[in-house]
Design an enzyme around this catalytic site. Structure first.
Site, PDB file in Angstrom:
ATOM      1  N   ALA A 116       0.847  -1.204   0.000  1.00 39.51           N
ATOM      2  CA  ALA A 116       0.000   0.000   0.000  1.00 39.51           C
ATOM      3  C   ALA A 116       0.877   1.246   0.000  1.00 39.51           C
ATOM      4  CB  ALA A 116      -0.945  -0.010   1.205  1.00 39.51           C
ATOM      5  N   ALA A 174       3.132  -4.475  -5.839  1.00 40.34           N
ATOM      6  CA  ALA A 174       3.704  -3.116  -5.833  1.00 40.34           C
ATOM      7  C   ALA A 174       4.440  -2.918  -4.511  1.00 40.34           C
ATOM      8  CB  ALA A 174       2.600  -2.077  -6.009  1.00 40.34           C
ATOM      9  N   VAL A 175       5.566  -3.625  -4.383  1.00 38.02           N
ATOM     10  CA  VAL A 175       6.298  -3.637  -3.105  1.00 38.02           C
ATOM     11  C   VAL A 175       7.628  -2.888  -3.205  1.00 38.02           C
ATOM     12  CG1 VAL A 175       5.224  -5.781  -2.297  1.00 38.02           C
ATOM     13  CG2 VAL A 175       7.317  -5.897  -3.676  1.00 38.02           C
ATOM     14  N   GLY A 176       7.704  -1.925  -4.098  1.00 34.71           N
ATOM     15  CA  GLY A 176       8.915  -1.122  -4.233  1.00 34.71           C
ATOM     16  C   GLY A 176       9.689  -1.477  -5.498  1.00 34.71           C
ATOM     17  N   ALA A 199      10.784  11.007 -11.016  1.00 36.23           N
ATOM     18  CA  ALA A 199      11.234  11.449 -12.329  1.00 36.23           C
ATOM     19  C   ALA A 199      11.928  12.812 -12.251  1.00 36.23           C
ATOM     20  CB  ALA A 199      10.037  11.511 -13.272  1.00 36.23           C
ATOM     21  N   HIS A 248      -8.903  34.657  -3.432  1.00 34.55           N
ATOM     22  CA  HIS A 248     -10.101  34.108  -2.783  1.00 34.55           C
ATOM     23  C   HIS A 248     -11.200  33.937  -3.822  1.00 34.55           C
ATOM     24  CE1 HIS A 248     -13.194  33.361   0.171  1.00 34.55           C
ATOM     25  NE2 HIS A 248     -13.959  34.231  -0.478  1.00 34.55           N
TER      26      HIS A 248
HETATM   27  P1  FAD Z   1      13.909   4.895 -16.043  1.00 31.86           P
HETATM   28  O1  FAD Z   1      12.768   5.759 -16.352  1.00 31.86           O
HETATM   29  O2  FAD Z   1      13.644   3.564 -15.435  1.00 31.86           O
HETATM   30  O3  FAD Z   1      14.714   4.718 -17.406  1.00 31.86           O
HETATM   31  C1  FAD Z   1      15.841   3.906 -17.497  1.00 31.86           C
HETATM   32  C2  FAD Z   1      16.019   3.465 -18.936  1.00 31.86           C
HETATM   33  O4  FAD Z   1      17.278   2.813 -19.061  1.00 31.86           O
HETATM   34  C3  FAD Z   1      14.972   2.466 -19.403  1.00 31.86           C
HETATM   35  O5  FAD Z   1      14.477   2.827 -20.668  1.00 31.86           O
HETATM   36  C4  FAD Z   1      15.739   1.152 -19.487  1.00 31.86           C
HETATM   37  O6  FAD Z   1      15.227   0.279 -20.478  1.00 31.86           O
HETATM   38  C5  FAD Z   1      17.117   1.657 -19.861  1.00 31.86           C
HETATM   39  N1  FAD Z   1      18.216   0.729 -19.534  1.00 31.86           N
HETATM   40  C6  FAD Z   1      18.441   0.044 -18.392  1.00 31.86           C
HETATM   41  N2  FAD Z   1      19.584  -0.643 -18.458  1.00 31.86           N
HETATM   42  C7  FAD Z   1      20.094  -0.398 -19.696  1.00 31.86           C
HETATM   43  C8  FAD Z   1      21.268  -0.820 -20.363  1.00 31.86           C
HETATM   44  N3  FAD Z   1      22.182  -1.590 -19.785  1.00 31.86           N
HETATM   45  N4  FAD Z   1      21.460  -0.402 -21.634  1.00 31.86           N
HETATM   46  C9  FAD Z   1      20.577   0.412 -22.253  1.00 31.86           C
HETATM   47  N5  FAD Z   1      19.461   0.864 -21.648  1.00 31.86           N
HETATM   48  C10 FAD Z   1      19.227   0.468 -20.383  1.00 31.86           C
HETATM   49  N6  FAD Z   1       7.739   9.364 -10.590  1.00 31.86           N
HETATM   50  C11 FAD Z   1       7.277  10.618 -10.476  1.00 31.86           C
HETATM   51  O7  FAD Z   1       8.089  11.538 -10.243  1.00 31.86           O
HETATM   52  N7  FAD Z   1       5.950  10.919 -10.623  1.00 31.86           N
HETATM   53  C12 FAD Z   1       5.029   9.953 -10.866  1.00 31.86           C
HETATM   54  O8  FAD Z   1       3.853  10.244 -10.981  1.00 31.86           O
HETATM   55  C13 FAD Z   1       5.469   8.613 -10.990  1.00 31.86           C
HETATM   56  N8  FAD Z   1       4.606   7.620 -11.248  1.00 31.86           N
HETATM   57  C14 FAD Z   1       5.066   6.338 -11.403  1.00 31.86           C
HETATM   58  C15 FAD Z   1       4.146   5.323 -11.650  1.00 31.86           C
HETATM   59  C16 FAD Z   1       4.582   4.026 -11.809  1.00 31.86           C
HETATM   60  C17 FAD Z   1       3.585   2.928 -12.096  1.00 31.86           C
HETATM   61  C18 FAD Z   1       5.971   3.727 -11.732  1.00 31.86           C
HETATM   62  C19 FAD Z   1       6.464   2.319 -11.930  1.00 31.86           C
HETATM   63  C20 FAD Z   1       6.887   4.716 -11.469  1.00 31.86           C
HETATM   64  C21 FAD Z   1       6.440   6.039 -11.291  1.00 31.86           C
HETATM   65  N9  FAD Z   1       7.326   7.075 -11.000  1.00 31.86           N
HETATM   66  C22 FAD Z   1       6.870   8.349 -10.849  1.00 31.86           C
HETATM   67  C23 FAD Z   1       8.779   6.836 -10.864  1.00 31.86           C
HETATM   68  C24 FAD Z   1       9.482   7.231 -12.163  1.00 31.86           C
HETATM   69  O9  FAD Z   1       8.951   6.465 -13.226  1.00 31.86           O
HETATM   70  C25 FAD Z   1      10.969   6.980 -12.019  1.00 31.86           C
HETATM   71  O10 FAD Z   1      11.457   7.682 -10.892  1.00 31.86           O
HETATM   72  C26 FAD Z   1      11.700   7.462 -13.256  1.00 31.86           C
HETATM   73  O11 FAD Z   1      11.238   6.810 -14.409  1.00 31.86           O
HETATM   74  C27 FAD Z   1      13.211   7.221 -13.103  1.00 31.86           C
HETATM   75  O12 FAD Z   1      13.849   7.722 -14.220  1.00 31.86           O
HETATM   76  P2  FAD Z   1      15.254   7.130 -14.726  1.00 31.86           P
HETATM   77  O13 FAD Z   1      15.574   7.888 -15.951  1.00 31.86           O
HETATM   78  O14 FAD Z   1      16.204   7.104 -13.603  1.00 31.86           O
HETATM   79  O15 FAD Z   1      14.954   5.598 -15.081  1.00 31.86           O
HETATM   80  P1  NAD Z   2       6.690   2.138  -2.256  1.00 25.71           P
HETATM   81  O1  NAD Z   2       7.991   2.033  -1.558  1.00 25.71           O
HETATM   82  O2  NAD Z   2       6.038   3.449  -2.380  1.00 25.71           O
HETATM   83  O3  NAD Z   2       5.632   1.174  -1.576  1.00 25.71           O
HETATM   84  C1  NAD Z   2       5.845  -0.199  -1.412  1.00 25.71           C
HETATM   85  C2  NAD Z   2       5.000  -0.655  -0.261  1.00 25.71           C
HETATM   86  O4  NAD Z   2       5.021  -2.064  -0.226  1.00 25.71           O
HETATM   87  C3  NAD Z   2       5.524  -0.164   1.086  1.00 25.71           C
HETATM   88  O5  NAD Z   2       4.481   0.387   1.826  1.00 25.71           O
HETATM   89  C4  NAD Z   2       6.106  -1.426   1.720  1.00 25.71           C
HETATM   90  O6  NAD Z   2       6.007  -1.405   3.116  1.00 25.71           O
HETATM   91  C5  NAD Z   2       5.207  -2.477   1.103  1.00 25.71           C
HETATM   92  N1  NAD Z   2       5.783  -3.829   1.071  1.00 25.71           N
HETATM   93  C6  NAD Z   2       7.068  -4.179   0.857  1.00 25.71           C
HETATM   94  N2  NAD Z   2       7.177  -5.539   0.859  1.00 25.71           N
HETATM   95  C7  NAD Z   2       5.936  -6.024   1.068  1.00 25.71           C
HETATM   96  C8  NAD Z   2       5.396  -7.329   1.167  1.00 25.71           C
HETATM   97  N3  NAD Z   2       6.175  -8.410   1.040  1.00 25.71           N
HETATM   98  N4  NAD Z   2       4.071  -7.469   1.399  1.00 25.71           N
HETATM   99  C9  NAD Z   2       3.261  -6.374   1.518  1.00 25.71           C
HETATM  100  N5  NAD Z   2       3.726  -5.118   1.445  1.00 25.71           N
HETATM  101  C10 NAD Z   2       5.038  -4.935   1.204  1.00 25.71           C
HETATM  102  O7  NAD Z   2       6.939   1.457  -3.683  1.00 25.71           O
HETATM  103  P2  NAD Z   2       5.973   1.323  -4.934  1.00 25.71           P
HETATM  104  O8  NAD Z   2       4.592   1.713  -4.593  1.00 25.71           O
HETATM  105  O9  NAD Z   2       6.249  -0.009  -5.515  1.00 25.71           O
HETATM  106  O10 NAD Z   2       6.571   2.416  -5.896  1.00 25.71           O
HETATM  107  C11 NAD Z   2       7.960   2.371  -6.237  1.00 25.71           C
HETATM  108  C12 NAD Z   2       8.498   3.749  -6.375  1.00 25.71           C
HETATM  109  O11 NAD Z   2       8.039   4.331  -7.585  1.00 25.71           O
HETATM  110  C13 NAD Z   2       8.036   4.698  -5.277  1.00 25.71           C
HETATM  111  O12 NAD Z   2       8.866   4.621  -4.155  1.00 25.71           O
HETATM  112  C14 NAD Z   2       8.144   6.018  -5.940  1.00 25.71           C
HETATM  113  O13 NAD Z   2       9.448   6.488  -5.766  1.00 25.71           O
HETATM  114  C15 NAD Z   2       7.900   5.722  -7.399  1.00 25.71           C
HETATM  115  N6  NAD Z   2       6.529   6.142  -7.738  1.00 25.71           N
HETATM  116  C16 NAD Z   2       6.219   7.453  -7.602  1.00 25.71           C
HETATM  117  C17 NAD Z   2       4.936   7.881  -7.893  1.00 25.71           C
HETATM  118  C18 NAD Z   2       4.617   9.326  -7.719  1.00 25.71           C
HETATM  119  O14 NAD Z   2       5.530  10.123  -7.630  1.00 25.71           O
HETATM  120  N7  NAD Z   2       3.352   9.706  -7.674  1.00 25.71           N
HETATM  121  C19 NAD Z   2       3.979   6.988  -8.309  1.00 25.71           C
HETATM  122  C20 NAD Z   2       4.324   5.652  -8.417  1.00 25.71           C
HETATM  123  C21 NAD Z   2       5.623   5.247  -8.141  1.00 25.71           C
END
Ligand code: FAD
Ligand code: NAD
Length: 472
Positions: free
Chosen positions: A189, A276-278, A327, A451
């Site tokens: 969660a 969705a555990v991180g 991001a 306001h």
């Molecule tokens: P990434 O976006 O993961 O990009 C890494 C790239 O490197 C990928 O294209 C991968 O294929 C490529 N790559 C990896 N290894 C290699 C290699 N050896 N050679 C060539 N290419 C490679 N963050 C927010 O700030 N706001 C949000 O609302 C938000 N929502 C999210 C929702 C979800 C469902 C998820 C999963 C994540 C969300 N995040 C959000 C987190 C956000 O997506 C990440 O923090 C962000 O994408 C990280 O950017 P990055 O460029 O470090 O890596």
């Molecule tokens: P998270 O760290 O936000 O949440 C994971 C949750 O899973 C935690 O509450 C943790 O205690 C729980 N958990 C871990 N192991 C578990 C288990 N075995 N059983 C049950 N619960 C367990 O990670 P996420 O939701 O996977 O998202 C990953 C990351 O992606 C976030 O930390 C965030 O940085 C990024 N993200 C950001 C946004 C945003 O900015 N709006 C949206 C989505 C994702």
């Protein structure tokens, strides 16, 4: 052998922004990325654009409209006829948005003369990288004066819960559902669990979130987490804390999730599961060990405050290094590294990175929580304003939510701003700017806010720090 001034590995928001900025600063730049889109072709944008920030927000937006029509319009005296739900159309809309943005990055690369190389990169000694092309062909060796690693992250898994993309999904698969699950179990969660849980709850699923921790939203300020807990319970999200998931077993048309909590062992039947555990740093193909790239104790690439690694002229940014996996954090690190490579002074202030959880209402914060300040024995004062006392919130039909400001007890400097409020993702920008400019709570309390607006609650919370609220 191809040679570049800068080679960026990874084209997510950290890597593609770093590549564009390097090119803007006159560096001959290439960006290698191995992402393959839904159409089977290489795509730029990484996790964020393809399966993260953007597609999840597209679903959140569509599902919120559906929820408003089916649950909220009545209170405004609006009666709609039969409302039908077309999940395929929602999915197609999401895909269209993703494609337009990933193609947009392609155009930005062209415009800025960044060379895009579609392939997997592996570092080899001597500032060289071996690239295996995504679409077949011979591997090539590329040399670069500077290498920026931005390989991002991938989803964590848990034992005995096998992702099969039929009944058990990571977040990526859950963004491609073609129908509404009857009963959905989300393991975790956290941010993803709450956002995707909200999407499918609004679209009609029964949603149960199994969270390992005993406390809810541990990274947020306690008062915000408490308010969010009440609000999500009211919305019907069934969040179960202190659970230990033992297994998930799939049958033809269902999944059985077995878990333990303080009351004992439970078996939960559902039709789909999202895990969705991180997330964990993505180092799978990079060859970090072969070139002696140092990792930290948590397995991220070890970097200094300027994102320098232990290897000369090799930097790492974004999710693959310490700090929040966001991001905008990665993009700012990309800009900083590019500018430092070009000889400029640049830094990222990690103390003012905003967090947003895109639930309804949204949750956002910047700076320290009360818990963190107490742990650091720092003296502070707080000001809280509940949205129930805001005229604009009333007109919007919002009855829950609050804005809280934490300021230094002596200097009044703002140390943290926390909110659960409609539009918090936009409102938090005021707090970020205030903190960047070292504002005091009094500074905010003396700025005129329009306001009626939700931003008045920031003003009132700032007044509350000094016991001067006007509307409660
Ligand atoms: P990434 O976006 O993961 O990009 C890494 C790239 O490197 C990928 O294209 C991968 O294929 C490529 N790559 C990896 N290894 C290699 C290699 N050896 N050679 C060539 N290419 C490679 N963050 C927010 O700030 N706001 C949000 O609302 C938000 N929502 C999210 C929702 C979800 C469902 C998820 C999963 C994540 C969300 N995040 C959000 C987190 C956000 O997506 C990440 O923090 C962000 O994408 C990280 O950017 P990055 O460029 O470090 O890596
Ligand atoms: P998270 O760290 O936000 O949440 C994971 C949750 O899973 C935690 O509450 C943790 O205690 C729980 N958990 C871990 N192991 C578990 C288990 N075995 N059983 C049950 N619960 C367990 O990670 P996420 O939701 O996977 O998202 C990953 C990351 O992606 C976030 O930390 C965030 O940085 C990024 N993200 C950001 C946004 C945003 O900015 N709006 C949206 C989505 C994702």
């Amino acid at each position: 052998m191809k040679k570049f001034d800068v080679l960026v590995i990874g084209a997510g928001p950290a890597g593609y922004v770093a590549a564009i900025r390097c090119a803007q600063l006159g560096k001959i730049t290439a960006c290698v990325d191995c992402w393959i889109g839904k159409d089977g072709k290489p795509a730029l944008g990484g996790t964020c654009l393809n399966v993260g920030c953007i597609p999840s927000k597209a679903w959140l937006e569509s599902s919120e409209y559906y929820h408003e029509v089916t649950h909220k319009l009545g209170a405004h005296g609006i009666k709609a006829g039969e409302v039908t739900l077309d999940v395929a159309a929602m999915l197609a809309r999401k895909d269209k948005i993703v494609t337009s943005l990933t193609k947009g990055v392609e155009s930005l690369f062209k415009k800025n003369k960044v060379t895009w190389i579609a392939g997997k990169a592996r570092m080899i000694p001597g500032q060289k990288v071996e690239v295996t092309p995504s679409l077949g062909g011979e591997a090539e060796i590329i040399e670069a004066e500077h290498i920026i690693i931005a390989t991002g992250s991938s989803a964590r898994h848990i034992p005995n819960v096998l992702i099969d993309d039929k009944r058990i999904f990571e977040s990526a698969g859950a963004l491609d559902f073609t129908s509404v699950p009857r009963k959905l179990v989300v393991i975790g969660a956290g941010v993803i669990g709450l956002e995707l849980g909200s999407v499918w709850k609004r679209l009609g699923s029964e949603v149960i979130l199994l969270e390992a921790m005993d406390s809810f939203l541990a990274m947020a300020d306690d008062q915000i987490a408490d308010e969010a807990w009440k609000e999500f319970k009211r919305q019907g999200l069934d969040i179960r804390l202190g659970t230990r998931v033992l297994s998930a077993t799939t049958k033809e048309d269902s999944v059985t999730v077995r878990y333990q909590d303080e009351k004992g062992d439970h078996a939960l039947e559902c039709d789909r599961v999202i895990v969705a555990v991180g997330r964990k740093p993505m180092l799978q193909w990079l060859g970090a060990a072969e070139v002696g790239l140092e990792l930290d104790e948590r397995g991220y690439i070890h970097v200094d405050e300027f994102c320098g690694t232990n290897l000369p002229n090799v930097y790492a940014i974004g999710d693959v290094v310490r700090g929040p996996m966001l991001a905008h954090k990665g993009s700012e690190e990309g800009v900083m590294v590019a500018e430092r490579i070009a000889g400029e002074e640049a830094r990222v202030n990690h103390d003012t990175i905003p967090w947003v959880i895109y639930t309804a209402p949204e949750i956002a914060w910047v700076g320290k929580t009360e818990k963190q300040l107490k742990a650091a024995a720092r003296k502070f004062k707080t000001g809280v304003f509940p949205l129930a006392a805001s005229g604009r919130a009333k007109a919007m039909g919002i009855t829950s939510g609050l804005i809280k400001i934490i300021a230094d007890a002596k200097t009044d400097r703002i140390l943290g701003v926390h909110m659960i409020a409609p539009g918090a993702s936009e409102l938090i920008a005021e707090a970020v700017v205030a903190m960047e400019f070292a504002a005091s709570a009094e500074d905010l309390s003396r700025i005129v806010h329009a306001h009626p607006s939700i931003s008045e609650a920031i003003h009132e919370a700032a007044l509350a720090v000094h016991g001067r609220t006007l509307h409660i």
